[in-house]
Design a protein around this motif. Sequence first.
Motif, PDB file in Angstrom:
ATOM      1  N   LEU A  54       0.868  -1.164   0.000  1.00  0.00           N
ATOM      2  CA  LEU A  54       0.000   0.000   0.000  1.00  0.00           C
ATOM      3  C   LEU A  54       0.909   1.220   0.000  1.00  0.00           C
ATOM      4  CD1 LEU A  54      -2.860   1.250   0.327  1.00  0.00           C
ATOM      5  CD2 LEU A  54      -2.448   1.180   2.794  1.00  0.00           C
ATOM      6  N   ILE A  55       0.626   2.195  -0.857  1.00  0.00           N
ATOM      7  CA  ILE A  55       1.482   3.370  -1.051  1.00  0.00           C
ATOM      8  C   ILE A  55       0.683   4.630  -0.759  1.00  0.00           C
ATOM      9  CG2 ILE A  55       2.931   4.606  -2.718  1.00  0.00           C
ATOM     10  CD1 ILE A  55       2.479   1.758  -4.337  1.00  0.00           C
ATOM     11  N   ILE A  56       1.256   5.544   0.041  1.00  0.00           N
ATOM     12  CA  ILE A  56       0.636   6.831   0.327  1.00  0.00           C
ATOM     13  C   ILE A  56       1.733   7.888   0.268  1.00  0.00           C
ATOM     14  CG2 ILE A  56      -0.559   8.234   2.039  1.00  0.00           C
ATOM     15  CD1 ILE A  56      -1.711   5.645   3.172  1.00  0.00           C
ATOM     16  N   GLY A  57       1.467   9.022  -0.390  1.00  0.00           N
ATOM     17  CA  GLY A  57       2.485  10.055  -0.473  1.00  0.00           C
ATOM     18  C   GLY A  57       1.922  11.425  -0.789  1.00  0.00           C
ATOM     19  N   LEU A  58       2.798  12.425  -0.690  1.00  0.00           N
ATOM     20  CA  LEU A  58       2.431  13.810  -0.931  1.00  0.00           C
ATOM     21  C   LEU A  58       3.617  14.537  -1.548  1.00  0.00           C
ATOM     22  CD1 LEU A  58       0.442  16.221  -0.448  1.00  0.00           C
ATOM     23  CD2 LEU A  58       1.606  16.549   1.739  1.00  0.00           C
TER      24      LEU A  58
END
Length: 145
Positions: A54-58
Motif C-alpha cells: 500500500l502506497i501513500i504520499g504527498l
Amino acid sequence: TGDKADVDFMAISVKVVETIKKDGNHFFYGAGLATASLKEKKNDIKTSTLNMPLIIGLEAPATSWLTLRASVTQDVLLSNEKTDDASNPAADTEVNPGLNTTTYAAGASLVFNKVSIDGTLTNAGTTQDINATDLLGTVGLTYNF
C-alpha cells in the motif's frame, strides 16, 4: 578457484496509483501486487515471496524553486515468504506475515532556470534506520532545452 553461484531470479510487480491534485499539491495513494522467486541450482534451494504493498504520499511546492515530497509504503494483507531446501527439508520455512516492510522516503527538487536537481532520502530495508549511505541515495540532474 571458488564456486560460482548459479541462480535463477524473477520479479514481477504491478501497481495502481491514483493522484489527487489541488492548489499545486499532489496527494497520491495506491496498491500493488509483487511476487519474486529465487532458485539456487547447486543446493536446490527455492525462495518465493508474495506481497501487496500500500502506497501513500504527498508532493508539495515549498517555494517557486523548491518542491518537497514524502511517501510511505507498507505491505498489507499479503506478506508471505517461503523457502524450500530440497537437500535439507528440515530447513524449509514459511513466514506469514513476513518481516517489517515499511519503507519511507523523502525528497526534494531544486529548480534553477532550466536546471533541476532532485535527491531522495530513504530507509534501508527492514532495519528502519537512516544513515549517511541513505542520504541522497538517488540523485538526478535534468536540463530542459
